[in-house]
Scaffold this motif. Structure first.
Motif, PDB file in Angstrom:
ATOM      1  N   ARG A 255       0.799  -1.221   0.000  1.00  0.00           N
ATOM      2  CA  ARG A 255       0.000   0.000   0.000  1.00  0.00           C
ATOM      3  C   ARG A 255       0.831   1.270   0.000  1.00  0.00           C
ATOM      4  O   ARG A 255       0.337   2.332  -0.368  1.00  0.00           O
ATOM      5  N   SER A 256       2.087   1.199   0.431  1.00  0.00           N
ATOM      6  CA  SER A 256       2.903   2.410   0.525  1.00  0.00           C
ATOM      7  C   SER A 256       4.139   2.290  -0.353  1.00  0.00           C
ATOM      8  O   SER A 256       4.590   1.182  -0.691  1.00  0.00           O
ATOM      9  N   ASP A 257       4.687   3.446  -0.713  1.00  0.00           N
ATOM     10  CA  ASP A 257       5.923   3.461  -1.503  1.00  0.00           C
ATOM     11  C   ASP A 257       7.075   2.820  -0.739  1.00  0.00           C
ATOM     12  O   ASP A 257       7.905   2.108  -1.320  1.00  0.00           O
ATOM     13  N   LEU A 258       7.124   3.074   0.562  1.00  0.00           N
ATOM     14  CA  LEU A 258       8.199   2.510   1.373  1.00  0.00           C
ATOM     15  C   LEU A 258       8.154   0.986   1.355  1.00  0.00           C
ATOM     16  O   LEU A 258       9.194   0.320   1.227  1.00  0.00           O
ATOM     17  N   ALA A 259       6.966   0.424   1.454  1.00  0.00           N
ATOM     18  CA  ALA A 259       6.839  -1.035   1.445  1.00  0.00           C
ATOM     19  C   ALA A 259       7.236  -1.617   0.089  1.00  0.00           C
ATOM     20  O   ALA A 259       7.858  -2.682   0.013  1.00  0.00           O
ATOM     21  N   VAL A 260       6.887  -0.928  -0.990  1.00  0.00           N
ATOM     22  CA  VAL A 260       7.278  -1.396  -2.326  1.00  0.00           C
ATOM     23  C   VAL A 260       8.794  -1.416  -2.465  1.00  0.00           C
ATOM     24  O   VAL A 260       9.388  -2.391  -2.942  1.00  0.00           O
ATOM     25  N   LEU A 261       9.430  -0.338  -2.038  1.00  0.00           N
ATOM     26  CA  LEU A 261      10.886  -0.260  -2.151  1.00  0.00           C
ATOM     27  C   LEU A 261      11.571  -1.276  -1.248  1.00  0.00           C
ATOM     28  O   LEU A 261      12.611  -1.838  -1.619  1.00  0.00           O
ATOM     29  N   ASP A 265      14.228  -4.106  -2.527  1.00  0.00           N
ATOM     30  CA  ASP A 265      15.574  -4.208  -1.959  1.00  0.00           C
ATOM     31  C   ASP A 265      15.818  -5.582  -1.340  1.00  0.00           C
ATOM     32  O   ASP A 265      16.924  -6.134  -1.445  1.00  0.00           O
ATOM     33  N   ARG A 266      14.802  -6.137  -0.686  1.00  0.00           N
ATOM     34  CA  ARG A 266      14.969  -7.492  -0.140  1.00  0.00           C
ATOM     35  C   ARG A 266      15.218  -8.495  -1.262  1.00  0.00           C
ATOM     36  O   ARG A 266      16.061  -9.392  -1.140  1.00  0.00           O
ATOM     37  N   GLY A 267      14.480  -8.349  -2.349  1.00  0.00           N
ATOM     38  CA  GLY A 267      14.709  -9.238  -3.479  1.00  0.00           C
ATOM     39  C   GLY A 267      16.104  -9.096  -4.048  1.00  0.00           C
ATOM     40  O   GLY A 267      16.741 -10.083  -4.433  1.00  0.00           O
ATOM     41  N   SER A 268      16.617  -7.866  -4.085  1.00  0.00           N
ATOM     42  CA  SER A 268      17.971  -7.647  -4.596  1.00  0.00           C
ATOM     43  C   SER A 268      19.009  -8.348  -3.733  1.00  0.00           C
ATOM     44  O   SER A 268      20.017  -8.850  -4.243  1.00  0.00           O
ATOM     45  N   GLU A 331      15.738   5.815 -10.370  1.00  0.00           N
ATOM     46  CA  GLU A 331      15.684   7.269 -10.248  1.00  0.00           C
ATOM     47  C   GLU A 331      14.501   7.876 -11.005  1.00  0.00           C
ATOM     48  O   GLU A 331      14.161   9.030 -10.790  1.00  0.00           O
ATOM     49  N   THR A 332      13.891   7.110 -11.905  1.00  0.00           N
ATOM     50  CA  THR A 332      12.726   7.631 -12.630  1.00  0.00           C
ATOM     51  C   THR A 332      11.423   7.399 -11.873  1.00  0.00           C
ATOM     52  O   THR A 332      10.377   7.909 -12.288  1.00  0.00           O
ATOM     53  N   LEU A 333      11.462   6.649 -10.782  1.00  0.00           N
ATOM     54  CA  LEU A 333      10.239   6.373 -10.032  1.00  0.00           C
ATOM     55  C   LEU A 333       9.782   7.626  -9.286  1.00  0.00           C
ATOM     56  O   LEU A 333      10.606   8.377  -8.745  1.00  0.00           O
ATOM     57  N   PRO A 334       8.479   7.856  -9.233  1.00  0.00           N
ATOM     58  CA  PRO A 334       7.958   9.054  -8.536  1.00  0.00           C
ATOM     59  C   PRO A 334       7.940   8.858  -7.021  1.00  0.00           C
ATOM     60  O   PRO A 334       6.879   8.828  -6.386  1.00  0.00           O
ATOM     61  N   VAL A 335       9.131   8.729  -6.451  1.00  0.00           N
ATOM     62  CA  VAL A 335       9.273   8.473  -5.017  1.00  0.00           C
ATOM     63  C   VAL A 335      10.270   9.477  -4.452  1.00  0.00           C
ATOM     64  O   VAL A 335      11.318   9.726  -5.071  1.00  0.00           O
ATOM     65  N   PRO A 336       9.998  10.072  -3.304  1.00  0.00           N
ATOM     66  CA  PRO A 336      10.962  11.009  -2.711  1.00  0.00           C
ATOM     67  C   PRO A 336      12.293  10.317  -2.407  1.00  0.00           C
ATOM     68  O   PRO A 336      12.316   9.148  -1.996  1.00  0.00           O
ATOM     69  N   ARG A 344      16.254   1.420   1.896  1.00  0.00           N
ATOM     70  CA  ARG A 344      17.553   0.741   1.853  1.00  0.00           C
ATOM     71  C   ARG A 344      18.131   0.584   3.260  1.00  0.00           C
ATOM     72  O   ARG A 344      18.710  -0.455   3.595  1.00  0.00           O
ATOM     73  N   THR A 345      17.960   1.605   4.092  1.00  0.00           N
ATOM     74  CA  THR A 345      18.434   1.527   5.476  1.00  0.00           C
ATOM     75  C   THR A 345      17.680   0.455   6.250  1.00  0.00           C
ATOM     76  O   THR A 345      18.273  -0.303   7.034  1.00  0.00           O
ATOM     77  N   TRP A 346      16.381   0.385   6.043  1.00  0.00           N
ATOM     78  CA  TRP A 346      15.544  -0.608   6.724  1.00  0.00           C
ATOM     79  C   TRP A 346      16.020  -2.024   6.394  1.00  0.00           C
ATOM     80  O   TRP A 346      16.193  -2.866   7.282  1.00  0.00           O
TER      81      TRP A 346
END
Length: 487
Positions: A255-261, A265-268, A331-336, A344-346
């Protein structure tokens, strides 16, 4: 007529000559790509000075009798530790860059041997061994110490290539790569005991003969490792191929951008062969040692720092290399930008916390019943060193980015000499933190434990917040993106 055996020997000699020539050219190529040559030269000079001091200064020290009995386990520890860390060794040149050059597996093997000393673990073990031998027998026995370290390094490479060969043979051979380091340790321990006895009581002739025998064994292991590298090169890397060709089921969108990212990152991390292997190794190996040795809670305080400083070196010191060329797309994603840093820190923090928790759980099995201060010190140590490692990784990732392909099982997030500097700085910071917290726990000062942990945590939180603000600067961010995506 020329016999087949003569042609075979001539071909083998030619292969080794070509490999040595290739390694020389590759070393020159790597040296030409060093950005800060003066700093690199100073670092190598400092390593040389510390090595000489470790081999000479302890010679005048008075030795306790118990220290003599530590020599054989110390010698065996160098071999077993090096063998457990081996996995084909480091690449002298990246896989993509090497694709256009006719670099043989023998050249790759020799290059990994050359890069082996550029590791904090290798250096610390070697310095400890040199100092121990100097304290027991003086400078006269350092020839054996050097010969043993060279032999252990060659053994590590041979074991690493053999384990990789077993891994590529298929699932039926998988157990062999876990059994192999154990067998090596069991075989190295009695040899180390004999060598240790010669170091303590042997005369000049026996010392010279032992050093010569160890050097001859090292040469034989180098040849054996080259054969294992050749055999490994003929097989397909199964782990990498399986991860890159696997189909992953579609899941519901968070539901949130943070959760998507965070999910990306976990997959990476878990779909990268070196990161997955390294994380499990660093989570289980220290804990297994603590379990086998029955370490006390005062010693377990140091374990979180060891695990955190090791895990962050897997990718945390160059965080943005997880994306590689995909960082341009990110960098093209509409995310702050601050959300990207937070995700990434999480992921890095949860990885370090999980690995440290596994180590502590294993070590706690035989550690006995802790006091309240000891239990608090261990928990606080885990949280504090994770904060220190994460904040350091964020700073270094933005200041010194590198283009790295983490798909390769032998990839490292930064050049070897840079990794040595990172690992030593992390080791010092986390060890000092563990010692301070352990000392306060021994004194039973839970109030000071909380104050110290809060102060160190506040410093780490400030540095993490500052790293997030700096990542919001488009100029700094563009510099990192351009460097990382160039790989």
């Amino acid at each position: 007529m020329v016999s087949a055996g003569h042609r075979s020997r001539s071909g083998a000699r030619g292969q080794w000559r070509r490999a040595l020539r290739d390694v020389r050219h590759l070393l020159a190529f790597r040296a030409a790509t060093v950005r800060r040559r003066r700093a690199a030269g100073s670092a190598l000079a400092a390593i040389g000075v510390v090595t000489v001091l470790a081999a000479v200064l302890p010679a005048g020290m008075r030795v306790d009798a118990d220290l003599g009995r530590m020599l054989a386990p110390g010698l065996a520890g160098v071999a077993v530790g090096a063998a457990a860390a081996g996995g084909g060794g480091r690449e002298l040149i990246g896989r993509d860059a090497a694709a256009v050059h006719p670099i043989s597996p023998v050249s790759d093997h020799l290059g990994a041997l050359v890069l082996a000393p550029l590791s904090a673990g290798w250096l610390i073990q070697a310095w400890a061994l040199l100092g121990l031998v100097a304290a027991l027998s003086g400078v006269r026995a350092q020839g054996i110490a050097v010969a043993w370290v060279l032999m252990a390094t060659a053994l590590a490479q041979a074991v690493g290539w053999t384990a990789e060969w077993l891994r590529r043979r298929g699932p039926g051979w998988a157990l062999g790569r876990f059994v192999l380091p154990v067998v090596v340790g069991l075989l190295a321990a009695p040899v180390a005991a004999v060598v240790g006895r010669i170091v303590r009581t042997g005369g000049p002739l026996s010392l010279l003969a032992t050093a010569a025998a160890l050097l001859a064994l090292a040469v034989g292991l180098v040849v054996l490792g080259a054969r294992a590298a050749l055999a490994t090169s003929r097989l397909v890397p199964r782990d990498e191929g399986r991860l890159e060709s696997r189909t992953y089921a579609l899941r519901t969108t968070p539901r949130s951008d943070l959760a998507v990212l965070r999910r990306i990152d976990r997959g990476s991390v878990w779909r990268s062969v070196p990161l997955r292997r390294g994380t499990w190794l660093l989570a289980l190996a220290p804990g297994s040692i603590a379990l086998a040795g029955g370490l006390s809670w005062s010693a377990l305080v140091l374990m979180p720092g060891l695990v955190a400083s090791g895990c962050v070196l897997l990718f945390g010191v160059n965080l943005w290399c997880l994306d590689g060329r995909g960082l341009l797309w990110r960098e093209t994603l509409p995310v702050p930008p601050r959300t990207v840093v937070a995700a990434r820190t999480w992921v890095l923090a949860e990885l370090l916390l999980g690995a440290g928790a596994v180590t502590l759980l294993l070590g706690a099995v035989r550690a006995g019943r802790p006091t309240a201060a000891e239990l608090l010190a261990v928990v606080l140590a885990l949280g504090v060193v994770v904060g220190q490692a994460v904040s350091a990784g964020l700073r270094w990732s933005a200041a010194h980015p590198h283009a790295v392909d983490l798909r390769s099982a032998r990839a490292t997030p930064a050049p070897p000499l840079v990794m040595v500097g990172y690992s030593l700085r992390l080791a010092v910071a986390t060890t000092v933190t563990g010692v301070l917290l352990g000392g306060l726990a021994e004194a039973g000062r839970t109030d000071l434990l909380l104050v110290l942990a809060a102060a160190l945590g506040a410093v780490s939180a400030y540095r993490i917040s500052r790293a997030g603000r700096r990542w919001s600067d488009p100029v700094r961010r563009a510099r990192v993106v351009s460097i990382v995506s160039a790989g």
